[in-house]
Structures are given as structure tokens and as C-alpha cells.
Design a protein around this motif. Structure first.
Motif, short mmCIF file in Angstrom:
data_model
loop_
_atom_site.label_atom_id
_atom_site.label_comp_id
_atom_site.label_asym_id
_atom_site.label_seq_id
_atom_site.Cartn_x
_atom_site.Cartn_y
_atom_site.Cartn_z
N THR A 78 0.85 -1.21 0.00
CA THR A 78 0.00 0.00 0.00
C THR A 78 0.88 1.26 0.00
O THR A 78 0.59 2.23 -0.70
N ASN A 113 0.78 4.18 -2.69
CA ASN A 113 0.55 5.57 -2.27
C ASN A 113 1.62 6.52 -2.81
O ASN A 113 1.32 7.64 -3.19
N ASP A 129 -5.91 -0.37 -4.78
CA ASP A 129 -5.42 -0.92 -3.51
C ASP A 129 -6.39 -2.00 -3.03
O ASP A 129 -7.47 -1.68 -2.55
N SER A 157 -2.70 -3.85 -5.71
CA SER A 157 -2.10 -4.61 -4.61
C SER A 157 -3.07 -5.71 -4.19
O SER A 157 -4.29 -5.54 -4.33
#
Lengths: 415, 225
Positions: free
Chosen positions: B45, B49, B166, B198
Motif C-alpha cells: 500500500t 501511495n 489498492d 495490490s
């Protein structure tokens, strides 16, 4: 973009209808109360000034300097001699004037016809039944009996003092006072009339005798402690100049405007205005805290949403605008409700008013309002309250919004 | 298209330090359908980001489309996200007061394009993700799968350079999750949009054309399929 943000803001407000409504109502209460109280105070001020002018001060007064210097103890001995000469000069200058005498005295009543023996300290006012009408409106407020006649030992009383004494027309009354030479003087008079004036001070304390009779009793022929003047208030400077020119050759005399005569009232009214403003400020602060809290909750509850909008590329300025518009809309809704509430309050005040006469009989609150406290329509206050409500709502939302935007996008999305 | 070189990110949690990324380097080519896999705390994550300009790396370099994104100002970052990136989150993150149509149109509203174009592009993408007839429904009236379809439509409607997702199936049941993966792959093939997502779900990994595995902030495997 602005249109889109505005639509989103409106939808958000509708999402939390109850909260929006409660916050808006807090603002509405503040604004409604402000409009109502402001209306009542302004009306009371207007009525007080009108009553002061019509019953107590006229446009101004001439006294001797010595009298004015110790006016609190009512020094009758410091009177204006040959008041007729001065009255003639004023009349020649086109000014309406009325002489009066004020003196301290004790009013005594005896059982039968009164229920009990009793006495009270009063201020006696000697008035010229003919000239007084040119300055004051006392005659028009006669509610019972007749007005005074020159040279007769007679009295007219204010309605509340008459009620307190249980006096009525035809009742005898004894007044003990002192002549200007310091000798005790007893006056046996008859109550010939009762006045019910819109000025509570007159009803509460008014004891009037004919001027000529009182001049004789006080050993001050042609004398007067005051010469009240009435002129058009739109031309104050010109009229005051005329008066001062007349007084140029009489250095013992002095002119005082109605504001100087009513200094006590003006001080009390000013203090009341400040006190009321302070209370209203507190009401607004409470409303402001309510909005701030609502916005803080809105920001924190929608933190993830806020993070999403920022992640999508909405700039902080647009997000701030979104919340400011929401706050502004709450303010506007509150202001609309508040103005409606204020109008309803005003309508009641203008139409019916609040009748405090029961309390005013014994207590001097400063305002010269005898019966019901009414209101006036004040469009300026309503408009300014409307804008103030909306602006305050936006201002108090700045802090919570800035606080929300201080968090990083990741922190926002984690909430 | 994306070049990442020796990316390091460390968080402070109370007194201790968490090394989320410990020198990650990789390259992603246009049109790749890449899965970043790994257990919780592996740094996937954090990596997404940073690529998505939602967070900053402590050190290392990251170029997207030849531009060093770490030199961007706040406004430039917002603009880059607005124009070039699409996001899909596991919790969908739709605006609850906006309909499916409005949620998707929001991405285009931010680009300030004509109302006519917003309408045609929004309706087209909603139909493409299988939401014909659900345009005017609020998120609360949509199933989880439908909500994620709205989120995918919102990410794709602006024709981004890159879509970052995500754990896009983490809040969905396995059947719906598989449908979402099929949809994403289909859109990747059709539009040629680069996807990086992800996951720690093997089912999701099998759809990836490239699988990068992270462990304790380091790439442990990188497999093209």
C-alpha cells in the motif's frame, strides 16, 4: 466547478437534515432574538425621547448657573427672577417657552377621605396652565377632573401616585414645603385632576400646582426655577444660537439642551444597550460554537470522502470552498428562519407589545415607557442580521476545515 | 513509463520505526496489468501511495512518464492526480450523496470539460462496466460489486495514464471479486491503460500479467506472465 461544488454542498446538507436544521435553528434563535430585542429597545428609546421632550425636558431649558450647579438638591432659592421679562424676549425671538418651578415638599394625607394617614416626599412642580401647553403635553393626558386654574390652591396628580395614596378628584391634600427664604410653608389644596401620561415618571411622581399660586407660597413673585423651551428639533443650532444671544446680557443664566437635562436617562439607556448587546453577543457566540461544532463533525465524519476528493485531484481551495458553502448555506437557512422569527416577534411587539406597567409603577427602569413596550420595524437590522448570520457561519467553519485539511491524504483515507 | 529507483520509506509508530520500503527499484511499462502482492505490512500500500502521489518517499527516485514526481509542488501533484491517475480503493470511497452517474462525472467535473462531453463519456463508461440502468442510483442502493464498478468507471473515465487499485476485491465475495478482476483486465486490454493493484489474494494474482512480490519492504520476486 463552483456550480458543481455548490450542488455537492447542498446535497451534503440534505444528507444530514436533522443536524443542519438544529444548527440553523440555533442561528435562527440568535437572529430572531436580536431582531426582536433590538426592535423593542429602539422603540423604547424613541418613545422615551418623545416622552422626555413632551413631558419633562422640552427642547431645552434655561436655569440660573447656581441652580444648575447644585440641581440634584433642587435649590429653589436659586431661581430666575423676573422670568416674565425673559419669557417676553424668548417670545419676541419666536420661541415657545413655559416657566416652571420645582421645589421639594412633603405631601400629607389624613384618614377620611383617605383610608389611612400618610405622607411622602415629593417634588412639586408649579406650571403656568396657559404657557405650559406651548411646550408640554400635560393637559392632553388628563384622565379625570379638570386642569389647573391660575392662583387657586389646587393640585393635579400623576395616576400612579394618586392610586398609591388612594386619592381622587375633590380630595383635600396638605403640602409642606419651604419658601425661598427658608420658612416652612403649608399648603392646603384640593385634587382637581388626575393625569395618565405615557411617561411613567409623570404618573409615578407628578404633583402639579398653578405657577402663580406656588410663586406666592414660595415667596418668589414672577420667579421660576426653569424656563423650558420648545422648538423644531430639525433646526437645533439656529434656535440655540437665538437663545444664547438672548442670554448674552444675563450672565447668571444658562441654557441647557434636553440631552443635558436627560443625562441620567441617556446614561442608563446606553448602559442597557451595552448590557443587551453583550447578552446578544453571547447568544451569537453560542450559535457560532454550534456551527463550528457541526462543521467539525462534518469534516471528521467525511474525512475519508475528503481524502478521496483530494486523491482525485480536487485542490484544497475547492475543498475549503465546499465546506464554506455548506456552512454559508446553514447560515443562510438559519438567517432566513431567524428573520422570519424576528418578523413574527416584531409583529407581536408592534401590534400588542409587552405590558410591563405593573412593574413600572414602583420601579424606575430609566426608559420613559409607561405601558406596553412596543417594537418598530427595522429593515436595516433584518438585512444586516441576515448577512451577519451567513458570514459568521462561514468564518467559524474556517478553523475545522483547516484542521481537516492539515491531515495528509493517506491519513484521511485511513479514517 | 514508471521508473522506481531505491525507494525508501520509514514510518514512526510511537517509539519504534517501521521500515515500509527498504530500497525498492522497478520499472513498469505502459499497458501492464501488474499485481503487487505480499502479506500485510509488506509495503504494497505504501508503494502504491507513493506512486499515486498520495505519500512521499524518504529517499529514492520515481519517474512517471519521464517526470520526477517528487519535485512536484502541492498544486502540481493535485493536477497530476487529476489528469493522469485513477484510483480504486478496497472500500470503494464513493460520495454517498451522489448517484453512480454523478460519482463518475465528478472525475470529469474536476477537469472542467464541456457538460456534453462529460455526459457522453460518463454514460459510455458506466455502460461498459455493466451499470446500464443503475446510473441514477445512490451508492447505498448498489451492491458491493456494483459500487466497485462505479469506482472503476470513475478511475477510467478520464482516460488516465495509470490506474492504482489498492486491494480492489478485499471487500467483495470471491465471485464478485473475480468478476471485478475480469472487468479490470478487459478494460486494460481494451483501453491499454496501465493498472497496478495490490493484493494478497491468490485468485487476484492469477489475473495479473506481471506479479511483483514484496516482503518486509523489499521485492522478493518479479514475474512476467
Amino acid at each position: 466547478m463552483f456550480r458543481f461544488i455548490s450542488q455537492l454542498a447542498w446535497k451534503n446538507l440534505m444528507r444530514y437534515k436533522r443536524r443542519t436544521l438544529i444548527t440553523a435553528l440555533a442561528i435562527a434563535m440568535g437572529i430572531g432574538m436580536y431582531i426582536g430585542v433590538d426592535s423593542m429597545l429602539k422603540s423604547a428609546e424613541q418613545e422615551s425621547e418623545r416622552n422626555l421632550h413632551d413631558f419633562e425636558t422640552g427642547s431645552g431649558v434655561i436655569t440660573t448657573k447656581a441652580y444648575w450647579d447644585s440641581k440634584e438638591r433642587i435649590p429653589t432659592s436659586e431661581y430666575i427672577e423676573h422670568s416674565n421679562v425673559l419669557l417676553q424676549s424668548l417670545s419676541d425671538a419666536g420661541l415657545q417657552a413655559a416657566p416652571r418651578i420645582q421645589a421639594q415638599g412633603e405631601l400629607i394625607v389624613y384618614e377620611d377621605p383617605y383610608p389611612v394617614d400618610g405622607s411622602m416626599r415629593v417634588i412639586l412642580t408649579g406650571i403656568d396652565p396657559v404657557r405650559d401647553e406651548k411646550v408640554f403635553k400635560l393637559q392632553k393626558t388628563l384622565s379625570k377632573g379638570r386642569f389647573l386654574k391660575e392662583q387657586n390652591p389646587e393640585v393635579i396628580l400623576g395616576s400612579w401616585i394618586a392610586e398609591k395614596l388612594n386619592a381622587d378628584v375633590g380630595y383635600p391634600i396638605t403640602i409642606v414645603t419651604r419658601t425661598v427664604n427658608g420658612y416652612m410653608q403649608t399648603i392646603d389644596a384640593t385634587v382637581v385632576g388626575i393625569i395618565d401620561a405615557p411617561d411613567p415618571v409623570i404618573n409615578r411622581t407628578g404633583v402639579y400646582l398653578p405657577l402663580e399660586y406656588l410663586q406666592e407660597m414660595l415667596e418668589m413673585p414672577q420667579g421660576a426655577t426653569h424656563i423650558f423651551i420648545n422648538f423644531n428639533m430639525s433646526n437645533v443650532n439656529k434656535n440655540e444660537q437665538k437663545i444664547n444671544e438672548i442670554l448674552l446680557n444675563q450672565p447668571m443664566l444658562m441654557y441647557h439642551s434636553w440631552e443635558k437635562l436627560a443625562e441620567d436617562y441617556l446614561a442608563i439607556a446606553g448602559a442597557k444597550q451595552k448590557g443587551t448587546s453583550f447578552i446578544l453577543l453571547l447568544v451569537f457566540i453560542i450559535a457560532a460554537v454550534g456551527i463550528s461544532n457541526t462543521m467539525l463533525m462534518a469534516v471528521y465524519e467525511r474525512m475519508r470522502e475528503l481524502g478521496m476528493l483530494r486523491a482525485m485531484g480536487m485542490e484544497d481551495a475547492d475543498i475549503k470552498n465546499l465546506f464554506f458553502i455548506e456552512a454559508g448555506l446553514i447560515g443562510i437557512i438559519g438567517a432566513v428562519f431567524g428573520v422570519v422569527l424576528g418578523i413574527a416577534f416584531d409583529f407581536y411587539l408592534v401590534t400588542y407589545g409587552f405590558d410591563f406597567s405593573m412593574f413600572l409603577k414602583d420601579i424606575d427602569i430609566g426608559y420613559r415607557v409607561g405601558g406596553a413596550f412596543h417594537g418598530i420595524w427595522n429593515i436595516t437590522t433584518m438585512i444586516s442580521c441576515f448577512f451577519i448570520g451567513a458570514v459568521i457561519a462561514v468564518l467559524v467553519s474556517i478553523f475545522p476545515v483547516r484542521r481537516g485539511l492539515k491531515k495528509t491524504i493517506v491519513e484521511c483515507l485511513r479514517k | 513509463m514508471i521508473t522506481i529507483d531505491a525507494l525508501v520509506k520509514t514510518y514512526r509508530e510511537g517509539e519504534s520505526e517501521v521500515h515500509a520500503l527498504r530500497g525498492v527499484s522497478l520499472e513498469i511499462k505502459p499497458g501492464e496489468f501488474t499485481a503487487i502482492a505480499g502479506p500485510s505490512g509488506s509495503g504494497k500500500t505504501t508503494l502504491l501511495n507513493i506512486i499515486g502521489l498520495l505519500d512521499d518517499a524518504d529517499s529514492g527516485k520515481i519517474l512517471i512518464d519521464g517526470r520526477d514526481i517528487q519535485t512536484f509542488s502541492g498544486k502540481e501533484r493535485a493536477r497530476f492526480r487529476r489528469e493522469k491517475l485513477g484510483f480504486v480503493f478496497q472500500t470503494f470511497n464513493l460520495i454517498p450523496v451522489l448517484t453512480a452517474y454523478e460519482n463518475v462525472a465528478l472525475a470529469l467535473n474536476l477537469l472542467q470539460i464541456s457538460a456534453k462531453e462529460i455526459e457522453s463519456r460518463t454514460l459510455a463508461i458506466l455502460h461498459e462496466v455493466g451499470l446500464k440502468g443503475a446510473e441514477n442510483r445512490l451508492p447505498s442502493k448498489l451492491s458491493g460489486g456494483q459500487q466497485q464498478r462505479v469506482a472503476i468507471a470513475r478511475a477510467l473515465v478520464k482516460k488516465p495514464l495509470l490506474v492504482l487499485a489498492d486491494e480492489p476485491t478485499a471487500n467483495l465475495d470471491s465471485v464478485t471479486g473475480e468478476e471485478i478482476m475480469k472487468l479490470m483486465l478487459e478494460l486494460n486490454k481494451k483501453h491499454g491503460t496501465t493498472f497496478i493493484f495490490s493484493t494478497h489474494d491468490p485468485m487476484v494474482m492469477q489475473y495479473a500479467t506481471r506479479l511483483i512480490k514484496l516482503h518486509d519492504g523489499l521485492i522478493v520476486s518479479d514475474e512476467r506472465r
